[in-house]
Write an enzyme that holds these catalytic residues in place. Structure first.
Site, PDB file in Angstrom:
ATOM      1  N   GLY A 224       0.829  -1.210   0.000  1.00 15.12           N
ATOM      2  CA  GLY A 224       0.000   0.000   0.000  1.00 15.12           C
ATOM      3  C   GLY A 224       0.857   1.251   0.000  1.00 15.12           C
ATOM      4  N   GLU A 245       7.925  -9.379   4.504  1.00 15.28           N
ATOM      5  CA  GLU A 245       7.238 -10.265   3.556  1.00 15.28           C
ATOM      6  C   GLU A 245       7.567  -9.803   2.123  1.00 15.28           C
ATOM      7  OE1 GLU A 245       3.056 -10.604   4.353  1.00 15.28           O
ATOM      8  OE2 GLU A 245       2.613 -10.544   2.224  1.00 15.28           O
ATOM      9  N   GLY A 343       0.250 -10.782   5.329  1.00 17.17           N
ATOM     10  CA  GLY A 343       1.070 -10.952   6.528  1.00 17.17           C
ATOM     11  C   GLY A 343       0.812  -9.884   7.571  1.00 17.17           C
TER      12      GLY A 343
HETATM   13  N1  COA Z   1     -14.292   2.541   3.263  1.00 21.25           N
HETATM   14  C1  COA Z   1     -14.506   2.413   1.948  1.00 21.25           C
HETATM   15  N2  COA Z   1     -13.514   2.510   1.036  1.00 21.25           N
HETATM   16  C2  COA Z   1     -12.279   2.777   1.480  1.00 21.25           C
HETATM   17  C3  COA Z   1     -11.989   2.948   2.838  1.00 21.25           C
HETATM   18  C4  COA Z   1     -13.061   2.827   3.747  1.00 21.25           C
HETATM   19  N3  COA Z   1     -12.879   2.953   5.067  1.00 21.25           N
HETATM   20  N4  COA Z   1     -10.678   3.202   2.971  1.00 21.25           N
HETATM   21  C5  COA Z   1     -10.143   3.213   1.739  1.00 21.25           C
HETATM   22  N5  COA Z   1     -11.121   2.966   0.843  1.00 21.25           N
HETATM   23  C6  COA Z   1     -10.979   2.878  -0.602  1.00 21.25           C
HETATM   24  C7  COA Z   1     -10.132   4.025  -1.138  1.00 21.25           C
HETATM   25  O1  COA Z   1     -10.936   5.149  -1.409  1.00 21.25           O
HETATM   26  C8  COA Z   1      -9.558   3.402  -2.400  1.00 21.25           C
HETATM   27  O2  COA Z   1     -10.560   3.405  -3.404  1.00 21.25           O
HETATM   28  P1  COA Z   1     -10.266   3.919  -4.892  1.00 21.25           P
HETATM   29  O3  COA Z   1      -9.325   2.905  -5.451  1.00 21.25           O
HETATM   30  O4  COA Z   1     -11.621   3.920  -5.511  1.00 21.25           O
HETATM   31  O5  COA Z   1      -9.655   5.286  -4.728  1.00 21.25           O
HETATM   32  C9  COA Z   1      -9.337   1.942  -2.008  1.00 21.25           C
HETATM   33  O6  COA Z   1     -10.193   1.707  -0.900  1.00 21.25           O
HETATM   34  C10 COA Z   1      -7.896   1.638  -1.603  1.00 21.25           C
HETATM   35  O7  COA Z   1      -7.507   2.479  -0.560  1.00 21.25           O
HETATM   36  P2  COA Z   1      -5.976   2.874  -0.346  1.00 21.25           P
HETATM   37  O8  COA Z   1      -5.907   3.557   0.970  1.00 21.25           O
HETATM   38  O9  COA Z   1      -5.442   3.592  -1.535  1.00 21.25           O
HETATM   39  O10 COA Z   1      -5.291   1.443  -0.296  1.00 21.25           O
HETATM   40  P3  COA Z   1      -3.774   1.004  -0.399  1.00 21.25           P
HETATM   41  O11 COA Z   1      -3.411   0.695  -1.771  1.00 21.25           O
HETATM   42  O12 COA Z   1      -2.890   1.971   0.334  1.00 21.25           O
HETATM   43  O13 COA Z   1      -3.822  -0.380   0.402  1.00 21.25           O
HETATM   44  C11 COA Z   1      -4.720  -1.840   2.089  1.00 21.25           C
HETATM   45  C12 COA Z   1      -4.307  -0.414   1.718  1.00 21.25           C
HETATM   46  C13 COA Z   1      -5.149  -1.823   3.546  1.00 21.25           C
HETATM   47  C14 COA Z   1      -5.842  -2.317   1.208  1.00 21.25           C
HETATM   48  C15 COA Z   1      -3.486  -2.774   1.923  1.00 21.25           C
HETATM   49  O14 COA Z   1      -2.451  -2.315   2.739  1.00 21.25           O
HETATM   50  C16 COA Z   1      -3.801  -4.197   2.302  1.00 21.25           C
HETATM   51  O15 COA Z   1      -4.318  -4.944   1.514  1.00 21.25           O
HETATM   52  N6  COA Z   1      -3.443  -4.613   3.561  1.00 21.25           N
HETATM   53  C17 COA Z   1      -3.688  -5.946   4.047  1.00 21.25           C
HETATM   54  C18 COA Z   1      -2.486  -6.837   3.873  1.00 21.25           C
HETATM   55  C19 COA Z   1      -1.271  -6.357   4.588  1.00 21.25           C
HETATM   56  O16 COA Z   1      -1.255  -5.394   5.321  1.00 21.25           O
HETATM   57  N7  COA Z   1      -0.182  -7.078   4.393  1.00 21.25           N
HETATM   58  C20 COA Z   1       1.065  -6.750   5.079  1.00 21.25           C
HETATM   59  C21 COA Z   1       2.229  -7.493   4.613  1.00 21.25           C
HETATM   60  S1  COA Z   1       2.692  -7.125   2.888  1.00 21.25           S
END
Ligand code: COA
Length: 446
Positions: A224, A245, A343
């Site tokens: 992210g 990871e 992870g």
């Molecule tokens: N409710 C609804 N939609 C939401 C939201 C909420 N509370 N928060 C974010 N969004 C939407 C954003 O508007 C964005 O939408 P868009 O693409 O239409 O603009 C989308 O969700 C993605 O949000 P963003 O903050 O840009 O995500 P990111 O690319 O920074 O990824 C996670 C964030 C949390 C999805 C990502 O870190 C993840 O999958 N984490 C879980 C796995 C993990 O942490 N692994 C760790 C080891 S690698």
């Protein structure tokens, strides 16, 4: 045996295993379970032709993770009886598949992904990619050992696309030609993944986290925008180590700036440890033939008890929504699967098992979301009194440690619900604080 005849022996073996994509696909039978390597390590030639055997088979399961490209059968419901994709982590292509009903998510902690899959369903065919064979007969699974090596060890058939553009990495990626059934030669470019440039909010969050990271810490950065931005704020640190990871471009910058040395690591000192790599060409060039980077099995790297052996271990991940008690939904938007647990819990728990360790969940205080059924967007608080119905708890409130927004840091470990409510409202966007207080009272979250 002299060096020349040894090379010839392995080359002969390699050539005897060389086949075409069509031949490889002819081995797929009805009911088979195929596991594909993840993300930039996905075998693109086989996956892009899988649909061509649809008349010969039914009920083939394809397990994969983070697929980058959108393959012909992905979103086409007419292939539903032929292929069911099961995924450990959704990406944009898989989100579309979900809408089409052609994929199902596999709940997991990343370090169990391969192990638990093996326990549940035998793998008939493992398909992946590799860098070319060396004179000793070894190839490298290159960009991932998340589950690839462990699945390859039990699969009936192991078929690899051998591509000179894949970096040669060391660790559990190393595989001998005798362990492979067939090879397909390939020459496509590796998918590139460019993180967005950090914005002002990222920089504020990054600086707050950087202030809490001590020299000599070992870091993990999650997937992210924000975790990547944090790495840019670590440039004035000393002797950081990497145990992560996902290996990222930001980590290459930190190594090249002399910030990452691994000298103070208490587990594998001097080595940058990861389970997969995804990024730009700079990253792929950096890890190619680099003995300082080891790509090891996800079941090892992401095991919280292994992570915890690094002193001052710091995990930095992000989330989509957090409730006032600290439950983090990081993988779904309401009931709709968005990504995966990956992870996140592994690394957050592992960091807290470490002597001097810290775990961070970093998020913007608000999101500008699409209003369902319209082209409009609205701003919502990502800190909420209760999670959206259906939201998946990726990191439990029992395991959450530091939470950081552009408005500050809430240290939740060991705190009561009442303290959490106060701390989280204090780092929520000012426009939402009163409403959050009101709702917390109404719901008796205290
Ligand atoms: N409710 C609804 N939609 C939401 C939201 C909420 N509370 N928060 C974010 N969004 C939407 C954003 O508007 C964005 O939408 P868009 O693409 O239409 O603009 C989308 O969700 C993605 O949000 P963003 O903050 O840009 O995500 P990111 O690319 O920074 O990824 C996670 C964030 C949390 C999805 C990502 O870190 C993840 O999958 N984490 C879980 C796995 C993990 O942490 N692994 C760790 C080891 S690698």
């Amino acid at each position: 045996m002299n060096a020349m005849s040894k090379t010839n022996k392995y080359q002969d073996l390699y050539f005897s295993k060389k086949i075409t994509v069509e031949k490889a696909l002819s081995f797929v039978k009805t009911g088979d379970h195929i596991v594909s390597a993840l993300a930039a390590a996905e075998p693109r030639n086989m996956l892009s032709k899988l649909h061509t055997i649809s008349e010969d088979i039914t009920d083939v399961r394809v397990s994969t993770c983070l697929p980058i490209l959108e393959y012909p059968y992905f979103c086409d419901p007419s292939y539903k009886n032929q292929f069911l994709m099961e995924g450990w982590f959704y990406m944009p292509a898989v989100r579309k598949m979900h809408e089409a009903g052609t994929v199902s998510y596999i709940p997991n902690h990343l370090h169990f992904a391969g192990v638990r899959r093996n326990e549940h369903r035998h793998t008939n065919m493992f398909i992946g990619t590799a860098s070319p064979m060396d004179e000793h007969g070894y190839l490298s699974l290159s960009l991932s050992a998340t589950y690839e090596k462990e699945i390859a060890q039990v699969a009936d058939l192991v078929i690899l696309e051998v591509n000179p553009k894949m970096p040669r990495t060391f660790g559990d990626t190393i595989i001998h030609i005798s362990e492979i059934d067939y090879v397909i030669e390939a020459d496509y470019d590796i998918p590139l993944f460019q993180s967005p440039e950090p914005n002002e909010k990222d920089r504020i969050i990054g600086r707050q986290i950087a202030e809490l990271i001590e020299d000599g810490s070992t870091i993990q950065l999650g997937i992210g925008g924000i975790p990547n931005a944090v790495s840019a704020e670590l440039m004035n640190k000393k002797d950081l180590g990497i145990h992560t990871e996902m290996f990222t471009d930001g980590m290459v910058d930190l190594f090249e700036a002399g910030v990452v040395t691994g000298r103070k690591k208490t587990l594998q000192p001097g080595k940058m440890v990861a389970t997969f790599a995804l990024g730009t060409k700079k990253l792929y060039d950096f890890i190619n033939n680099n003995p300082g980077v080891v790509i090891l099995n996800g079941s090892y790297v992401n095991d919280p008890y292994v992570i915890g052996q690094n002193h001052k271990m710091v995990s930095i991940n992000t989330t989509l929504e957090i409730d006032l008690t600290g439950q983090c939904c990081s993988e779904s938007i309401g009931h709709r699967q968005f990504s995966g647990t990956g992870g996140q819990a592994d690394t957050a728990i592992g960091a807290q098992l470490s002597k001097g360790g810290k775990s961070f969940i970093a998020l913007y205080s608000t999101a500008n979301i699409r209003v369902p059924g319209s082209n409009e967007r609205k701003t919502i608080s990502k800190i909420v009194p209760r999670l959206t119905p259906g939201a998946v708890v990726s990191l439990s409130r029992n395991d959450v440690d530091y939470v950081v927004t552009e408005y500050g840091v809430a240290h939740l470990k060991g705190t009561s619900i009442r303290e959490r409510v106060e701390k989280l409202i204090a780092i929520a966007h000012p426009d939402f604080r009163e409403q959050l207080k009101r709702e917390a009272n109404e719901l008796m979250i205290w």
